[in-house]
Design an enzyme around this catalytic site. Sequence first.
Site, PDB file in Angstrom:
ATOM      1  N   CYS A  14      24.769  32.683 -26.108  1.00  0.00           N
ATOM      2  CA  CYS A  14      26.042  32.973 -25.434  1.00  0.00           C
ATOM      3  C   CYS A  14      26.784  34.108 -26.120  1.00  0.00           C
ATOM      4  O   CYS A  14      27.793  34.589 -25.620  1.00  0.00           O
ATOM      5  CB  CYS A  14      26.930  31.740 -25.398  1.00  0.00           C
ATOM      6  SG  CYS A  14      26.038  30.199 -25.228  1.00  0.00           S
ATOM      7  N   LYS A  69      36.676  29.164 -19.912  1.00  0.00           N
ATOM      8  CA  LYS A  69      36.962  27.953 -19.148  1.00  0.00           C
ATOM      9  C   LYS A  69      37.338  28.239 -17.702  1.00  0.00           C
ATOM     10  O   LYS A  69      36.892  27.525 -16.796  1.00  0.00           O
ATOM     11  CB  LYS A  69      38.118  27.238 -19.868  1.00  0.00           C
ATOM     12  CG  LYS A  69      38.532  25.932 -19.273  1.00  0.00           C
ATOM     13  CD  LYS A  69      37.502  24.879 -19.538  1.00  0.00           C
ATOM     14  CE  LYS A  69      37.585  23.790 -18.487  1.00  0.00           C
ATOM     15  NZ  LYS A  69      37.027  24.219 -17.205  1.00  0.00           N
ATOM     16  N   HIS A 110      32.046  31.678 -17.576  1.00  0.00           N
ATOM     17  CA  HIS A 110      31.198  31.937 -18.738  1.00  0.00           C
ATOM     18  C   HIS A 110      29.771  32.291 -18.308  1.00  0.00           C
ATOM     19  O   HIS A 110      28.839  31.514 -18.478  1.00  0.00           O
ATOM     20  CB  HIS A 110      31.216  30.689 -19.634  1.00  0.00           C
ATOM     21  CG  HIS A 110      30.435  30.825 -20.910  1.00  0.00           C
ATOM     22  ND1 HIS A 110      30.228  32.028 -21.550  1.00  0.00           N
ATOM     23  CD2 HIS A 110      29.802  29.882 -21.679  1.00  0.00           C
ATOM     24  CE1 HIS A 110      29.495  31.826 -22.653  1.00  0.00           C
ATOM     25  NE2 HIS A 110      29.224  30.541 -22.745  1.00  0.00           N
TER      26      HIS A 110
END
Lengths: 390, 390
Positions: free
Chosen positions: B85, B333, B337
């Site tokens: 990520c 959030k 993402h």
Amino acid sequence: MRDVYLIGIGQTKVTKNAGIRGRYMAEEAINRAVAHAGIELKQIGMLVTGNMTAGRLTHQQQLGALHADVVGLRGVEAATVEAACGSGAAATRWGVMAVGGGFHDVAVVCGSERMTHACLDDTTAALATAADWELEGINGESFISLNARLMKRYMHTYGVTSEDFGHFAITAHENGFTNPNGFLHKKIDMETYLNSRMLVDPVKLLDAPPVCDGAAAVILATEEVARAAHRQGLPLIKIAGSAIGTDSLALDSRRDMMVLEGVVLSTRRVMEQAGIKHEDIDIFELHDAYTIITSLSLEAAGFAEKGKGVHFGKNGEITRTGKLPISTFGGLKSRGHPVGATGVYQLVETYMQLTGTAGENQVPDPEFALTQNVGGTGATVVSHILQRCS
Amino acid sequence: MRDVYLIGIGQTKVTKNAGIRGRYMAEEAINRAVAHAGIELKQIGMLVTGNMTAGRLTHQQQLGALHADVVGLRGVEAATVEAACGSGAAATRWGVMAVGGGFHDVAVVCGSERMTHACLDDTTAALATAADWELEGINGESFISLNARLMKRYMHTYGVTSEDFGHFAITAHENGFTNPNGFLHKKIDMETYLNSRMLVDPVKLLDAPPVCDGAAAVILATEEVARAAHRQGLPLIKIAGSAIGTDSLALDSRRDMMVLEGVVLSTRRVMEQAGIKHEDIDIFELHDAYTIITSLSLEAAGFAEKGKGVHFGKNGEITRTGKLPISTFGGLKSRGHPVGATGVYQLVETYMQLTGTAGENQVPDPEFALTQNVGGTGATVVSHILQRCS
């Protein structure tokens, strides 16, 4: 920009061992390179890993951070670089920038790939991600079928036969026979080559590389660090050039399918950086994954005229005592092609040649070597020139 | 080392659209960034793409070369960077080295990820490759279950309840509501948060980020190029710091599971480079993938004491007019993402804040912003400090 030196090498034997674990294979290569360079871990500021298939075939990503942790470098800057089969040299390119740009004094580059634990269909599918999925992969093209298209086109365009490619494979196997870290130890002759199983016409088994596992590592450092190692008795090998060139992924999108434009660009850039000419190159560790790529690479890199690459080396020019030795430790064909590791193996072997430590595989007294690592059928091409400094 | 400037931004709307094609999503983001910077394609020497799952979920690797080709940059140096990520910011780090080290005057960094076309089980498995497969993934741990372990441990260790984490999600959704490029446009209150579905106890739906698609791009350049763009009316935003810190992938291997050591190292390095202190930071675009990571990041980055991060911001400190605004466009959030793109979205949004072009999401007059992009549960942490120059 600062000069960058290659001060240590490490490799594992290329193998086919489903039981081997990727992180420990990488650990072995990195530990050997660190020990060879005679440096302390605390001197190392960065670790870059080149890898292609781990996310898909071993469910593991973040290999950069993982390998850093495994070798005791937890905390250092680390990441993974991917450029398909060119991943290892692409990772090296980042390492060169990190050291050459003044960001770190010492960087480790590891190339690692583990493929033989998966079933061959999965490995084939993973390797096909190097192609353009929307234009090639989705139509059922595999890595072999794409190379077969190139080879067929070449044979048709230039009127050559399958037999014309044989000497590339024969030379690679001849050199690989005495490489203790190589995968295939089997000399072949033209008859063996011609009789080898057809994979995708006209690509035969002996035109293609084996699926295998392996890891290799190099330590890059500033001139200051390299000279300190030199005073301890280590040779001085400079990275005189480092460059990436790219092309379309899909063969049909190329300007000319018979010209590897990425090789043209990458070679031109790296030779300009090194300030040398073709005749200065003593070794060319090219990406001989397929005999057709060897042929096209010799042309695009400027060592043979267009359409003549396949004939280059028929009179021994590419053997270890020839004019332009290639695949000096067996190349991808015989040493093996653990894809993301291959580009780093090329640097390890070239370092050995330039430092006179290649044993039976030694090329006589080389000063400049060109390494070339190719992603896909030529979409990402990474070249490095290594120079022996006295 | 030369100073590096961020001279152009581009983004696509974060979405959930199985029909979208990854290369055109990236093309849109890159084209916008190039147009914004007002540069010509021939000025660009390098393109780096940050991506995590394409090899696995869309059968496509070599995204660097592919994206270069799609936007008309065929031939330039290009490759892909992966740090789970954290891939987007890790790719940016390479871009910073390329420009800062004197290798290229202008580089494009693209973060892109396409995940919603795959079935959720496949996406979950792909995301789990960010964890340590041998110690975590193989035992059935997913990304959510690992964050649940962290959150449960945190609640137990410091005696806090699930409710204590709610304000992070509420603030993110409040900010995301007015972000036209965001994914979720829904304000939530504590009741909605507490009643949201439990995913893996104690992680609820509103503690976690949505699965989505998106691409963002930034143009990095030398001071000379940036000043030329400045004379054409563009703001001057400097990359005052850029650093990666790492930790073990597996939670159980950490020295202290409650300390994100990668965040500690990365923050320390980037702030030393920028020569600034915590009180100088006007915005902290942190990696709020899970509310527990928000809490642990605030602590490890030095904005809250150990065990107190969860309470930071309960009095409005983290809102757009607070002492330390976070998630100013909704964060992971609410903006969403798309994993390999997230780190670049953070830079795009921070650029907008520093240049006063954030519209309804504008934070009052910021000068320094810290962005932080986290790979896995903290194994690779990439931080950048952006500075508005006048």
